[in-house]
Write a protein that holds these residues in place. Structure first.
Motif, PDB file in Angstrom:
ATOM      1  N   SER A 116      23.482  59.734 -25.340  1.00 16.85           N
ATOM      2  CA  SER A 116      24.644  59.416 -24.518  1.00 16.85           C
ATOM      3  C   SER A 116      25.214  60.590 -23.735  1.00 16.85           C
ATOM      4  N   GLU A 139      34.784  54.428 -29.721  1.00 20.56           N
ATOM      5  CA  GLU A 139      34.004  54.880 -28.554  1.00 20.56           C
ATOM      6  C   GLU A 139      33.731  53.721 -27.603  1.00 20.56           C
ATOM      7  N   HIS A 185      25.479  57.711 -39.271  1.00 25.21           N
ATOM      8  CA  HIS A 185      25.347  57.712 -37.807  1.00 25.21           C
ATOM      9  C   HIS A 185      24.823  56.363 -37.328  1.00 25.21           C
ATOM     10  N   ARG A 212      15.089  61.530 -24.871  1.00 27.01           N
ATOM     11  CA  ARG A 212      14.924  60.075 -24.676  1.00 27.01           C
ATOM     12  C   ARG A 212      15.113  59.737 -23.193  1.00 27.01           C
ATOM     13  N   TYR A 215      20.279  62.294 -37.803  1.00 27.03           N
ATOM     14  CA  TYR A 215      19.026  61.703 -37.342  1.00 27.03           C
ATOM     15  C   TYR A 215      18.009  61.695 -38.482  1.00 27.03           C
ATOM     16  N   TYR A 223      24.089  50.827 -23.970  1.00 29.78           N
ATOM     17  CA  TYR A 223      23.733  51.790 -25.020  1.00 29.78           C
ATOM     18  C   TYR A 223      23.571  51.113 -26.385  1.00 29.78           C
ATOM     19  N   HIS A 263      35.927  60.822 -29.260  1.00 25.58           N
ATOM     20  CA  HIS A 263      35.613  59.801 -28.240  1.00 25.58           C
ATOM     21  C   HIS A 263      36.889  59.092 -27.769  1.00 25.58           C
TER      22      HIS A 263
HETATM   23  O1  NIG Z   1      28.467  60.592 -29.990  1.00 26.27           O
HETATM   24  N1  NIG Z   1      27.953  57.600 -30.788  1.00 26.27           N
HETATM   25  C1  NIG Z   1      27.168  58.026 -31.583  1.00 26.27           C
HETATM   26  N2  NIG Z   1      26.512  59.183 -31.534  1.00 26.27           N
HETATM   27  C2  NIG Z   1      26.292  59.929 -30.374  1.00 26.27           C
HETATM   28  C3  NIG Z   1      25.059  59.497 -29.668  1.00 26.27           C
HETATM   29  C4  NIG Z   1      23.847  59.825 -30.422  1.00 26.27           C
HETATM   30  C5  NIG Z   1      22.577  59.377 -29.780  1.00 26.27           C
HETATM   31  O2  NIG Z   1      22.549  58.478 -28.907  1.00 26.27           O
HETATM   32  O3  NIG Z   1      21.536  59.933 -30.191  1.00 26.27           O
HETATM   33  C6  NIG Z   1      27.537  59.950 -29.525  1.00 26.27           C
HETATM   34  O4  NIG Z   1      27.618  59.384 -28.439  1.00 26.27           O
END
Ligand code: NIG
Ligand code: FE
Length: 419
Positions: free
Chosen positions: A330, A254, A186, A90, A153, A103, A274
């Motif tokens: 991220s 996070e 997720h 991405r 995903y 984000y 996190h």
């Molecule tokens: O750990 N925070 C959520 N999940 C991931 C990021 C996943 C993504 O952006 O695809 C993380 O930062």
């Protein structure tokens, strides 16, 4: 039977007391200058000062002797938090992020995790396997000998199961041990937009039972975050996971302090990950419940946020583990040396604390410390040689990898330091 003697190494290893090394104890390593390690069929049988190991050998035959040339030897890295099973990068979203779009805003607009979901749903199992393999091999060359990979995903039952099959296939192909974590929680998928409760029902009633029935995940994770899964929804999902016999962990605090760290303590999670925004009371509860604090400094770095308060956590008696969080949004890195460098220079961990975080404590975060995480008799011969005098080289020689040999279960699998 195959016996290998590694000689002439400066060995640095955590000593496993049967639980994660927490607080002040995380700063302790055993050091054997002029050390030796004897491996038999992929397991360590003796390690320590060369004199002692050789005396123990007596007249026993050694099939192979490896002179490490005075290199620094450490346990293989354990990466306990990755999302490296994904289809497309991405990069354009990264460009938006560095120009200032937050984000979570990208996610709220249907991008971010949701754009990776569209890509994974469209990709074949073979294609997803090939892409994940490439990343796992990159991690291997950088010293990762055990890693966790999450689903997350797919966000529908079939695609989540597809991801977990891909992760199992990768485990069978690569030299590393790979553990799979189910992360159906997720994000809330587009079909359930504004109906997170209905999607939570689907996870609890359909996905988790299917995952448990197939036995293809060791743990369950939830992204507990504002606009994603609430504390109550996270609790419900993780309790259901626990009742199916899965270990539980979560993406906790996070971005916002929702109390995920406290939930991890209540549920006896293996780790809370996190923790950038976690509050002091909940950190203390994690310490009391022996929940490992898995920190992901490459994520804070990529999101341009302050690092997690690792020193405060250690002062509160927590055990800190380190992970890459390797994902297309991220934190796009497979490199544990990079993460260790950030931990030392950005979070003020000592090189010893960072090494413990990347090995033994990470192994505890995966429930695998009986097999890996330290160079001690009985554990797998998973080790690295580093081009330096001590583990400090991992932070000192920035932006490159000082890993010159990777040994998995006694076999050299990457690097050119040993023949
Ligand atoms: O750990 N925070 C959520 N999940 C991931 C990021 C996943 C993504 O952006 O695809 C993380 O930062
Ligand atoms: Fe993550």
């Amino acid at each position: 039977m195959s016996r290998i003697l590694f000689r002439n190494a400066n060995i640095y290893t955590p000593v496993d007391p049967g639980r994660p090394l927490a607080g002040a104890a995380q700063d302790r390593l055993a050091v054997y200058a002029d050390g030796a390690l004897l491996s038999e069929n992929g397991r360590i049988v003796a390690v320590g000062p060369a004199e002692r190991v050789l005396a123990g050998l007596k007249s026993a035959v050694v099939d192979r002797e490896i002179d490490c040339g005075g290199a620094c030897m450490v346990p293989g890295f354990v990466d306990p938090h990755t999302h490296m099973c994904f289809a497309r990068r991405r990069e354009s979203e990264f460009v938006q992020r560095i120009a200032g779009t937050p984000y979570l805003e990208i996610l709220a607009r249907g991008g971010g995790i949701l754009s990776s979901v569209r890509a994974v749903r469209e990709s074949s199992e073979a294609d997803l396997t090939a892409r994940t393999l490439r990343r796992a091999r990159t991690a291997l060359s950088l010293g990762t000998t055990m890693l966790e990979i999450k689903s997350g995903y797919g966000l529908d039952t079939d695609t989540e199961l597809k991801m977990l099959r891909v992760i199992r296939a990768v485990d069978e192909i690569v030299p590393q041990d790979v553990t799979a974590t189910f992360l159906g929680a997720h994000a809330v998928p587009e079909a359930f937009r504004d109906r997170p409760e209905a999607y939570t029902d689907l996870i609890v009633e359909e996905m988790l039972p299917a995952v448990a029935r197939q036995g293809i995940a060791a743990a369950c994770d939830v992204f507990c975050e504002q606009g994603v899964f609430s504390l109550d929804q996270s609790r419900r999902i993780l309790k259901a996971a626990r009742s199916h016999g899965l270990a539980v962990k979560l993406h906790a605090d996070e971005v916002h302090d929702l109390g995920g760290a406290g939930l991890a303590a209540d549920l006896g999670a293996v780790s809370a990950d996190h923790l950038l925004a976690a509050g002091d009371d909940n950190l203390a509860r994690m310490a009391a419940a022996t929940v490992v604090a898995t920190l992901l400094p490459a994520t804070a770095y990529s999101l341009k946020k302050p690092f997690a308060r690792a020193r405060d956590m250690l002062a509160r008696g927590l055990a800190v583990a380190l992970a890459t969080d390797c994902n297309p949004g991220s934190s796009f890195t497979e490199s544990m040396p990079f993460v260790i460098g950030l931990a030392v220079l950005g979070m003020d961990l000592s090189p010893a604390e960072a090494l413990v975080g990347a090995t033994l404590n990470a192994a505890y975060a995966l429930g695998m410390a009986d097999r890996v995480g330290s160079l001690e008799a009985g554990k797998q011969t998973d080790l690295l040689l580093l081009d330096g005098q001590s583990p400090a080289i991992l932070a000192y020689h920035s932006g490159v990898s000082p890993v010159t040999a990777v040994v998995k279960r006694g076999r050299k699998v990457a690097g050119d330091a040993i023949g």
